[in-house]
Every structure is written in C-alpha cells, then in structure tokens.
Design a protein around this motif. Sequence first.
Motif, mmCIF file in Angstrom:
data_model
loop_
_atom_site.group_PDB
_atom_site.id
_atom_site.type_symbol
_atom_site.label_atom_id
_atom_site.label_comp_id
_atom_site.label_asym_id
_atom_site.label_seq_id
_atom_site.Cartn_x
_atom_site.Cartn_y
_atom_site.Cartn_z
ATOM 1 N N LEU A 1 3.191 -0.972 -11.261
ATOM 2 C CA LEU A 1 4.145 -1.840 -10.518
ATOM 3 C C LEU A 1 5.148 -1.004 -9.284
ATOM 4 O O LEU A 1 5.296 -1.392 -8.393
ATOM 5 C CB LEU A 1 5.053 -2.710 -11.335
ATOM 6 C CG LEU A 1 5.717 -3.882 -10.716
ATOM 7 C CD1 LEU A 1 4.993 -4.676 -9.769
ATOM 8 C CD2 LEU A 1 6.488 -4.704 -11.724
ATOM 9 N N SER B 1 4.404 0.379 -5.236
ATOM 10 C CA SER B 1 5.223 -0.524 -4.184
ATOM 11 C C SER B 1 5.795 0.204 -3.151
ATOM 12 O O SER B 1 6.232 -0.436 -2.275
ATOM 13 C CB SER B 1 6.507 -1.129 -5.118
ATOM 14 O OG SER B 1 7.570 -0.098 -5.423
ATOM 15 N N LEU C 1 4.090 -1.380 0.015
ATOM 16 C CA LEU C 1 4.808 -2.716 0.406
ATOM 17 C C LEU C 1 5.888 -2.353 1.027
ATOM 18 O O LEU C 1 6.050 -2.975 2.290
ATOM 19 C CB LEU C 1 4.863 -3.437 -1.006
ATOM 20 C CG LEU C 1 5.693 -4.856 -0.599
ATOM 21 C CD1 LEU C 1 4.520 -5.758 -0.061
ATOM 22 C CD2 LEU C 1 6.027 -5.584 -2.105
ATOM 23 N N TRP D 1 -3.016 -0.284 -4.544
ATOM 24 C CA TRP D 1 -2.598 -0.964 -3.706
ATOM 25 C C TRP D 1 -3.876 -1.634 -2.651
ATOM 26 O O TRP D 1 -3.682 -2.948 -2.459
ATOM 27 C CB TRP D 1 -2.036 -0.117 -2.608
ATOM 28 C CG TRP D 1 -1.572 -0.985 -1.199
ATOM 29 C CD1 TRP D 1 -1.895 -0.587 -0.115
ATOM 30 C CD2 TRP D 1 -0.589 -1.899 -1.013
ATOM 31 N NE1 TRP D 1 -1.485 -1.351 0.976
ATOM 32 C CE2 TRP D 1 -0.576 -2.123 0.593
ATOM 33 C CE3 TRP D 1 0.543 -2.587 -1.828
ATOM 34 C CZ2 TRP D 1 0.303 -2.961 1.106
ATOM 35 C CZ3 TRP D 1 1.147 -3.638 -1.260
ATOM 36 C CH2 TRP D 1 0.977 -3.717 0.313
ATOM 37 N N TRP E 1 -2.004 -6.757 -6.699
ATOM 38 C CA TRP E 1 -1.406 -6.311 -5.462
ATOM 39 C C TRP E 1 -1.982 -7.158 -4.417
ATOM 40 O O TRP E 1 -1.073 -6.962 -3.272
ATOM 41 C CB TRP E 1 -1.500 -4.694 -5.319
ATOM 42 C CG TRP E 1 -0.411 -3.939 -6.098
ATOM 43 C CD1 TRP E 1 -0.643 -3.219 -7.222
ATOM 44 C CD2 TRP E 1 0.821 -4.023 -5.662
ATOM 45 N NE1 TRP E 1 0.640 -2.953 -7.397
ATOM 46 C CE2 TRP E 1 1.651 -3.181 -6.650
ATOM 47 C CE3 TRP E 1 1.872 -4.423 -4.679
ATOM 48 C CZ2 TRP E 1 2.854 -2.748 -6.638
ATOM 49 C CZ3 TRP E 1 3.029 -4.200 -4.452
ATOM 50 C CH2 TRP E 1 3.759 -3.481 -5.401
ATOM 51 N N ARG F 1 -0.160 -7.590 -0.599
ATOM 52 C CA ARG F 1 -0.587 -6.813 0.493
ATOM 53 C C ARG F 1 -1.039 -8.004 1.675
ATOM 54 O O ARG F 1 -0.870 -7.566 2.752
ATOM 55 C CB ARG F 1 -2.143 -6.078 0.056
ATOM 56 C CG ARG F 1 -2.657 -5.145 1.353
ATOM 57 C CD ARG F 1 -3.295 -4.137 0.615
ATOM 58 N NE ARG F 1 -4.808 -4.488 0.278
ATOM 59 C CZ ARG F 1 -5.825 -4.761 1.256
ATOM 60 N NH1 ARG F 1 -5.914 -4.103 2.288
ATOM 61 N NH2 ARG F 1 -6.897 -5.123 0.684
ATOM 62 N N LEU G 1 2.318 -9.876 -8.880
ATOM 63 C CA LEU G 1 3.049 -8.829 -9.469
ATOM 64 C C LEU G 1 3.530 -9.134 -10.846
ATOM 65 O O LEU G 1 3.625 -8.034 -11.630
ATOM 66 C CB LEU G 1 4.069 -8.500 -8.506
ATOM 67 C CG LEU G 1 3.821 -7.978 -7.036
ATOM 68 C CD1 LEU G 1 5.117 -7.739 -6.259
ATOM 69 C CD2 LEU G 1 2.795 -6.906 -6.912
#
Length: 295
Positions: free
Chosen positions: A67, A71, A74, A136, A142, A146, A247
């Motif tokens: 996580l 990130s 993101l 990812w 995820w 995304r 998430l």
Amino acid sequence: FLTYRDNSPLQAGDWDGYRDPDALTYRAYVGLQADAEAKVAGVLQAHADAGSDAALPAGSVALLAHLLTPSRYLCHGFQQVEAYVGYMAPSSYITNAAGFSTADFLRRVTTIAYRTRELQIACPDSGIGSAERSLWEGDAGWQPARKAVEYALASYDWGEAFTALNLVLAPTLDDVLLTQLGQVARANGDDLTWLLTSFLAADAQRRGRWSRRLAEFAVTQREENRDVLGRWITRWSSLADDAAHGLGQFLESLPEQGTSAGEVAAHARAAREGFLASLLDPAAGAGAEAAAGTA
C-alpha cells in the motif's frame, strides 16, 4: 486554452478575485516546507538509528509493501494533474496555489521513495524496491486507483481536472493513504509510518483549504457553477469510491484490525462528503449551522 479554459463550463466574471486562504508566497512556502522537512528528516534519522525497520512485524512490512511504497505512482499522477490545473488556470492566483500543491506532491513522492529504499535495505526478502511497478500495473487492489488517475490525466477541461483531483480523488484517497493507513500502522507498532502520514497530511489539508475556497468562489461568482461542479463531482465520486475500496483490501489484509474494505471505502467517502458539505446543497449547510446553534 480556448476550448479547455476559456470555454470551460466553469465560468466566473473575475477569476482574479480569488485568493488563497493561506496567502502563501514563494518565500513563505519555502520557509514552511523547510521546517516540515526538518521534522521528517529528524523522525527518519531517529528511527533509523534505533533500527526500527528490522523490528517491524511481518504483517506491517507486507502492508507497507502493498500500500505505501506503490503509492508513489499514484501521487506522481496526482502531481501531474495538479501541474496541469496550474498551467491551465484562468488566474495567476489559482496557478500559484496549484503550483505549491504540485510541489507538495513531489515532496510526498520523494518521501515515499526514501522509505522504499530504507525498507528494501532492512527487509530484502519483502520485494520492496522491486515489485512496486508490477503491483501498480497488475494488482487488482490498485487497478481502480490507476484507472481513476489515468482518466484524470486525460481530463483536459481545467475545471473538471481541478474537480476530479482536488475535490474528489485526493480527499477520498488521502483518507485511505494518510489517515487510515497511519491509524492502522500505529495500532500495529509502526509509529514511523503514522508520523510520516501525519506530517504529509498537513500538505493535504492546505490543498483542501484553497481548493474548497476556489469552489466556493466559483459558485459565488456564478450560481450555475454549483450544478457544473455537482455533475463533475458525481461523475468522479464513483471512481474514487471504487479506488478506495480497492486500496481497502490491503488494510483488510491485517485481520487483527477487524476492518473490511467496504468499511475503509465508507470512511473515505464520509471524509470526502464532509469536505464537500454544503457546497452543492446550501440548504444542508444552513440546516447544520442551525442545529449547531440550537445545541
């Protein structure tokens, strides 16, 4: 510029009338963030000296691997969207605010990258430092996030890009990646993650202040903007909720927390709705104020 700014559905008589509620200048921002980075550096050094990463439970390491460390992709997408908002904005006062938030996202990306390297060294068998891109691009948890950020990157109308990121996606996913992750980390003995997410949340709160003020300014300038923002918020909220649920599956992986992905998503949705309260329904805001006055 003609299509995606001047002819945007989001219009105002005088965008130059907007002001950042924090009244940040470049000098003030640099001083503010220099102090913030000193705190981050001090906390990182103290925990490194204590060898805290080597003592992390396996479940906490797995959570960070799935996580926290991915990130940064993101957040880099968020950084790009924010930079676009600033580039396309109809007033330099908006550009300045978006520029500082763009820098905030860069700071967040570099902080996560630094932690990724620390964890890679301390936990070489965890996959941290090598698996983030595959997570990812391929992990089911995820993919909704995304999808959301990639759609935001292709939202060329400046007003919709601002709404998508600043009013919907960031307030929703920050609740998962900063608030809820920090709480779970602290409950599992990972004080460093809790501290870092708390520090980074200050940037998110400042972004929320100027973003909310800009939305309110737009509605004040032109009442029709309430419906324009409402349509965009509705469109992006479903993407944000899906992303939060995805998430949430990682937080759900720690069974001792007793938190389901649905509960994570509900908490994030409530955080977003609280942030947007009364913006789209002024009667609700007036009712809340009356109730508070009565109490």
